[in-house]
Design a protein around this motif. Structure first.
Motif, PDB file in Angstrom:
ATOM      1  N   MET A  22      37.608  53.910  32.015  1.00  0.00           N
ATOM      2  CA  MET A  22      38.223  54.429  30.781  1.00  0.00           C
ATOM      3  C   MET A  22      39.142  53.394  30.139  1.00  0.00           C
ATOM      4  N   ASN A  23      39.739  52.537  30.945  1.00  0.00           N
ATOM      5  CA  ASN A  23      40.628  51.496  30.424  1.00  0.00           C
ATOM      6  C   ASN A  23      39.911  50.170  30.202  1.00  0.00           C
ATOM      7  N   GLY A  24      38.602  50.129  30.451  1.00  0.00           N
ATOM      8  CA  GLY A  24      37.827  48.917  30.238  1.00  0.00           C
ATOM      9  C   GLY A  24      37.924  47.905  31.365  1.00  0.00           C
ATOM     10  N   HIS A  25      38.373  48.358  32.541  1.00  0.00           N
ATOM     11  CA  HIS A  25      38.561  47.452  33.670  1.00  0.00           C
ATOM     12  C   HIS A  25      37.506  47.621  34.763  1.00  0.00           C
ATOM     13  N   SER A  26      36.396  48.252  34.457  1.00  0.00           N
ATOM     14  CA  SER A  26      35.389  48.537  35.488  1.00  0.00           C
ATOM     15  C   SER A  26      34.792  47.264  36.102  1.00  0.00           C
ATOM     16  N   ALA A  27      34.720  46.187  35.336  1.00  0.00           N
ATOM     17  CA  ALA A  27      34.157  44.935  35.876  1.00  0.00           C
ATOM     18  C   ALA A  27      35.062  44.325  36.945  1.00  0.00           C
ATOM     19  N   VAL A  28      36.331  44.681  36.922  1.00  0.00           N
ATOM     20  CA  VAL A  28      37.298  44.124  37.861  1.00  0.00           C
ATOM     21  C   VAL A  28      37.561  45.083  39.025  1.00  0.00           C
ATOM     22  N   TYR A  29      37.359  46.387  38.828  1.00  0.00           N
ATOM     23  CA  TYR A  29      37.700  47.398  39.832  1.00  0.00           C
ATOM     24  C   TYR A  29      36.892  47.218  41.113  1.00  0.00           C
ATOM     25  N   PRO A  30      37.448  47.333  42.294  1.00  0.00           N
ATOM     26  CA  PRO A  30      38.874  47.495  42.578  1.00  0.00           C
ATOM     27  C   PRO A  30      39.613  46.157  42.631  1.00  0.00           C
ATOM     28  N   GLN A  31      38.897  45.051  42.916  1.00  0.00           N
ATOM     29  CA  GLN A  31      39.512  43.718  42.960  1.00  0.00           C
ATOM     30  C   GLN A  31      38.533  42.663  42.493  1.00  0.00           C
ATOM     31  N   PHE A  43      38.248  36.480  35.134  1.00  0.00           N
ATOM     32  CA  PHE A  43      37.953  37.267  36.328  1.00  0.00           C
ATOM     33  C   PHE A  43      36.543  36.952  36.801  1.00  0.00           C
ATOM     34  N   ARG A  44      36.392  36.738  38.116  1.00  0.00           N
ATOM     35  CA  ARG A  44      35.089  36.396  38.681  1.00  0.00           C
ATOM     36  C   ARG A  44      34.778  37.264  39.893  1.00  0.00           C
ATOM     37  N   ARG A  45      33.488  37.547  40.048  1.00  0.00           N
ATOM     38  CA  ARG A  45      32.956  38.206  41.242  1.00  0.00           C
ATOM     39  C   ARG A  45      31.722  37.443  41.662  1.00  0.00           C
ATOM     40  N   ASP A  46      31.628  37.137  42.939  1.00  0.00           N
ATOM     41  CA  ASP A  46      30.486  36.382  43.474  1.00  0.00           C
ATOM     42  C   ASP A  46      30.241  35.096  42.683  1.00  0.00           C
ATOM     43  N   GLY A  47      31.327  34.456  42.245  1.00  0.00           N
ATOM     44  CA  GLY A  47      31.223  33.190  41.539  1.00  0.00           C
ATOM     45  C   GLY A  47      30.843  33.289  40.074  1.00  0.00           C
ATOM     46  N   ARG A  48      30.606  34.508  39.571  1.00  0.00           N
ATOM     47  CA  ARG A  48      30.200  34.693  38.172  1.00  0.00           C
ATOM     48  C   ARG A  48      31.330  35.326  37.378  1.00  0.00           C
ATOM     49  N   GLU A  49      31.548  34.839  36.174  1.00  0.00           N
ATOM     50  CA  GLU A  49      32.567  35.411  35.304  1.00  0.00           C
ATOM     51  C   GLU A  49      32.139  36.807  34.871  1.00  0.00           C
ATOM     52  N   VAL A  50      33.047  37.783  35.043  1.00  0.00           N
ATOM     53  CA  VAL A  50      32.737  39.152  34.644  1.00  0.00           C
ATOM     54  C   VAL A  50      33.601  39.633  33.479  1.00  0.00           C
ATOM     55  N   TRP A  51      34.739  38.958  33.253  1.00  0.00           N
ATOM     56  CA  TRP A  51      35.620  39.396  32.168  1.00  0.00           C
ATOM     57  C   TRP A  51      36.686  38.353  31.955  1.00  0.00           C
ATOM     58  N   ARG A  52      37.261  38.322  30.764  1.00  0.00           N
ATOM     59  CA  ARG A  52      38.408  37.463  30.487  1.00  0.00           C
ATOM     60  C   ARG A  52      39.324  38.153  29.490  1.00  0.00           C
TER      61      ARG A  52
END
Length: 81
Positions: A22-31, A43-52
């Motif tokens: 709802m706050n637009g942070h799903s790509a980062v949740y939980p860490q 913000f990166r997950r598995d070496g790939r950028e997911v958000w900035r």
């Protein structure tokens, strides 16, 4: 508090995935790994950028803990045999 450039572990302040979405942070949740550079939080997950976003926004909306580089795991006093 103003954060310095570097790598952080970003943890969402939201308590669940729905609230994060709802706050637009799903790509980062939980860490996710977060790199602060030139006023931008990447913000990166598995070496790939997911958000900035803007570093000030990241500081306000996420818990940011300094990520220790793997190199620091061994002190200079550690003997390698």
């Amino acid at each position: 508090m103003k954060l310095t450039e570097g790598q952080y572990i970003a943890t969402c302040k939201e308590r669940n995935a729905l609230a994060a979405a709802m706050n637009g942070h799903s790509a980062v949740y939980p860490q996710a790994l977060c790199e602060l550079k030139d006023g931008i939080a990447i913000f990166r997950r598995d070496g790939r950028e997911v958000w900035r976003c803007n570093a000030a926004y990241a500081e306000f909306n996420f818990l940011l803990d300094r990520a220790e580089p793997a190199v620091r795991r061994f002190s200079r006093k550690t003997k390698l045999e």
